[in-house]
Enzyme design. Structure first.
Site, mmCIF file in Angstrom:
data_model
loop_
_atom_site.group_PDB
_atom_site.id
_atom_site.type_symbol
_atom_site.label_atom_id
_atom_site.label_comp_id
_atom_site.label_asym_id
_atom_site.label_seq_id
_atom_site.Cartn_x
_atom_site.Cartn_y
_atom_site.Cartn_z
ATOM 1 N NE ARG A 88 -4.315 -0.025 2.539
ATOM 2 C CZ ARG A 88 -5.039 -1.112 2.676
ATOM 3 N NH1 ARG A 88 -4.939 -2.278 2.685
ATOM 4 N NH2 ARG A 88 -6.501 -0.550 2.796
ATOM 5 N NE ARG A 127 -16.458 -3.075 4.491
ATOM 6 C CZ ARG A 127 -15.165 -2.858 4.131
ATOM 7 N NH1 ARG A 127 -14.623 -3.845 3.234
ATOM 8 N NH2 ARG A 127 -14.627 -1.626 4.264
ATOM 9 N NE ARG A 171 -10.915 2.315 5.450
ATOM 10 C CZ ARG A 171 -12.023 1.538 5.179
ATOM 11 N NH1 ARG A 171 -13.267 1.637 5.817
ATOM 12 N NH2 ARG A 171 -11.732 0.399 4.506
HETATM 13 P P1 AP5 Z 1 -8.321 -3.360 4.664
HETATM 14 O O1 AP5 Z 1 -9.209 -4.251 5.106
HETATM 15 O O2 AP5 Z 1 -7.454 -3.696 3.699
HETATM 16 O O3 AP5 Z 1 -9.425 -2.338 3.974
HETATM 17 P P2 AP5 Z 1 -9.566 -1.569 2.560
HETATM 18 O O4 AP5 Z 1 -8.276 -1.649 1.586
HETATM 19 O O5 AP5 Z 1 -9.789 -0.285 2.909
HETATM 20 O O6 AP5 Z 1 -10.396 -2.476 1.633
HETATM 21 P P3 AP5 Z 1 -11.789 -2.987 2.300
HETATM 22 O O7 AP5 Z 1 -11.761 -4.053 3.174
HETATM 23 O O8 AP5 Z 1 -12.320 -1.424 2.791
HETATM 24 O O9 AP5 Z 1 -12.619 -2.941 0.847
HETATM 25 P P4 AP5 Z 1 -12.566 -4.011 -0.202
HETATM 26 O O10 AP5 Z 1 -12.049 -3.538 -1.394
HETATM 27 O O11 AP5 Z 1 -11.939 -5.391 0.297
HETATM 28 O O12 AP5 Z 1 -13.977 -4.215 -0.368
HETATM 29 P P5 AP5 Z 1 -15.131 -5.293 -0.029
HETATM 30 O O13 AP5 Z 1 -14.854 -6.514 -0.988
HETATM 31 O O14 AP5 Z 1 -15.074 -5.550 1.446
HETATM 32 O O15 AP5 Z 1 -7.471 -2.536 5.691
HETATM 33 C C1 AP5 Z 1 -8.105 -1.860 6.858
HETATM 34 C C2 AP5 Z 1 -7.192 -1.110 7.577
HETATM 35 O O16 AP5 Z 1 -5.781 -2.142 7.827
HETATM 36 C C3 AP5 Z 1 -6.363 -0.052 6.705
HETATM 37 O O17 AP5 Z 1 -7.197 1.174 6.742
HETATM 38 C C4 AP5 Z 1 -5.175 0.339 7.460
HETATM 39 O O18 AP5 Z 1 -5.294 1.061 8.679
HETATM 40 C C5 AP5 Z 1 -4.863 -1.141 7.751
HETATM 41 N N1 AP5 Z 1 -3.939 -1.949 6.568
HETATM 42 C C6 AP5 Z 1 -4.221 -2.926 5.872
HETATM 43 N N2 AP5 Z 1 -3.328 -3.362 4.850
HETATM 44 C C7 AP5 Z 1 -2.319 -2.363 5.408
HETATM 45 C C8 AP5 Z 1 -1.119 -1.976 4.587
HETATM 46 N N3 AP5 Z 1 -0.615 -2.970 3.664
HETATM 47 N N4 AP5 Z 1 -0.236 -1.086 5.074
HETATM 48 C C9 AP5 Z 1 -0.514 -0.450 6.170
HETATM 49 N N5 AP5 Z 1 -1.760 -0.440 6.674
HETATM 50 C C10 AP5 Z 1 -2.738 -1.336 6.306
HETATM 51 O O19 AP5 Z 1 -16.472 -4.528 -0.442
HETATM 52 C C11 AP5 Z 1 -17.092 -3.413 0.255
HETATM 53 C C12 AP5 Z 1 -18.626 -3.539 0.303
HETATM 54 O O20 AP5 Z 1 -18.958 -3.785 -1.009
HETATM 55 C C13 AP5 Z 1 -18.983 -4.887 0.911
HETATM 56 O O21 AP5 Z 1 -20.052 -4.461 1.686
HETATM 57 C C14 AP5 Z 1 -19.430 -5.764 -0.130
HETATM 58 O O22 AP5 Z 1 -20.342 -6.741 0.231
HETATM 59 C C15 AP5 Z 1 -19.726 -4.926 -1.229
HETATM 60 N N6 AP5 Z 1 -19.700 -5.086 -2.661
HETATM 61 C C16 AP5 Z 1 -18.338 -5.653 -3.032
HETATM 62 N N7 AP5 Z 1 -18.627 -6.008 -4.438
HETATM 63 C C17 AP5 Z 1 -19.792 -5.418 -4.810
HETATM 64 C C18 AP5 Z 1 -20.321 -5.487 -6.047
HETATM 65 N N8 AP5 Z 1 -19.787 -5.926 -7.097
HETATM 66 N N9 AP5 Z 1 -21.655 -4.651 -6.047
HETATM 67 C C19 AP5 Z 1 -22.158 -4.228 -4.929
HETATM 68 N N10 AP5 Z 1 -21.500 -4.419 -3.746
HETATM 69 C C20 AP5 Z 1 -20.310 -4.943 -3.655
#
Ligand code: AP5
Length: 218
Positions: A88, A127, A171
């Site tokens: 990241r 979510r 974020r």
């Molecule tokens: P992390 O858990 O990695 O969060 P993120 O990258 O912010 O990603 P998300 O989990 O929010 O979203 P996603 O893209 O996976 O979407 P999802 O599939 O869930 O990180 C959290 C925290 O940890 C960071 O802020 C940081 O503090 C720390 N961290 C993590 N990695 C790090 C690193 N490498 N370095 C430093 N710090 C780090 O989908 C989202 C929603 O949309 C769900 O409700 C889902 O059901 C819905 N959805 C999905 N696809 C669809 C679709 N096609 N249509 C409709 N709804 C959909």
């Protein structure tokens, strides 16, 4: 196959990651899941990470790099892996590259998920996650059969602390500043593929499968 998923929070990376990991028979490593697990267990690492995560900031590189390298050394990661949410920062990307080079390996693909901001905010706000089995739902698009209850294990669903409205904007800002530069980074290495994250989960999945099956642009 060695793949990374890159893109803004809430774009749908995690939702697609399990399917791809299963299809390719490779382990999925989600740094977000690993960190949340450490926070829930109140480990030393979890205690350090908690504040950063709740504020929507990145956990320091040193902490996350150590966590990922430890996982990558395990036997099940020797034939490939899918990294969801790592790297990241450019520092993390450089470290990953050096680590893989030391093993005589390289990444095959970096998939960049793109989506309009309004839909990202809608997805994050709706979510709900299972604290037990980690299944992820959306209150409108992907609802559980019974409101607030996990279909898989029956536990009550929760909203992530960092999915509250006040944290979403920070974020997204952190993503733009620290993670978005990786798009050019991987483009320069000829392994970037851009995936339109809009539409049904099944439609995104079909596009993703096609992207991973297509030859790299050299
Ligand atoms: P992390 O858990 O990695 O969060 P993120 O990258 O912010 O990603 P998300 O989990 O929010 O979203 P996603 O893209 O996976 O979407 P999802 O599939 O869930 O990180 C959290 C925290 O940890 C960071 O802020 C940081 O503090 C720390 N961290 C993590 N990695 C790090 C690193 N490498 N370095 C430093 N710090 C780090 O989908 C989202 C929603 O949309 C769900 O409700 C889902 O059901 C819905 N959805 C999905 N696809 C669809 C679709 N096609 N249509 C409709 N709804 C959909």
């Amino acid at each position: 196959m060695r793949i990374i998923f890159l893109g803004p929070p809430g774009v749908g990376k995690g939702t697609q990651a399990d399917f791809i990991a299963q299809s390719y028979g490779i382990p999925k490593l989600s740094t977000g899941d690993l960190l949340r697990e450490s926070v829930a267990k109140e480990t030393v690492l979890g205690k350090e990470a908690k504040g950063y995560m709740n504020r929507g900031e990145l956990v320091p590189d040193t902490v996350v790099i150590g966590l990922v390298e430890e996982k990558l050394r395990s036997p099940d990661c020797q034939k490939g892996f899918l990294l969801d949410g790592f790297p990241r920062t450019v520092t993390q990307a450089d470290r990953l590259s050096n680590y893989l080079t030391s093993r005589g390996e390289d990444l095959d693909r970096a998939v960049y998920f793109s989506l309009e901001k309004d839909e990202i905010v809608r997805r994050i706000s709706g979510r709900r996650s299972c604290p037990e089995c980690k299944a992820v739902y959306h209150i409108e698009s992907i609802p559980p059969k019974q409101e607030g209850v996990c279909d898989v294990c029956g536990k009550s669903l929760v909203q992530r602390n960092d999915d509250k409205p006040e944290t979403i904007e920070s974020r997204l800002a952190v993503y733009q500043e620290q993670t978005a530069p990786l798009i050019e980074y991987y483009k320069a290495k000829n392994i970037l593929g851009e995936l339109d994250g809009a539409g049904l989960v099944s439609a995104v999945q079909d596009r993703l499968v096609a992207l991973l099956a297509s030859p790299r642009v050299e």
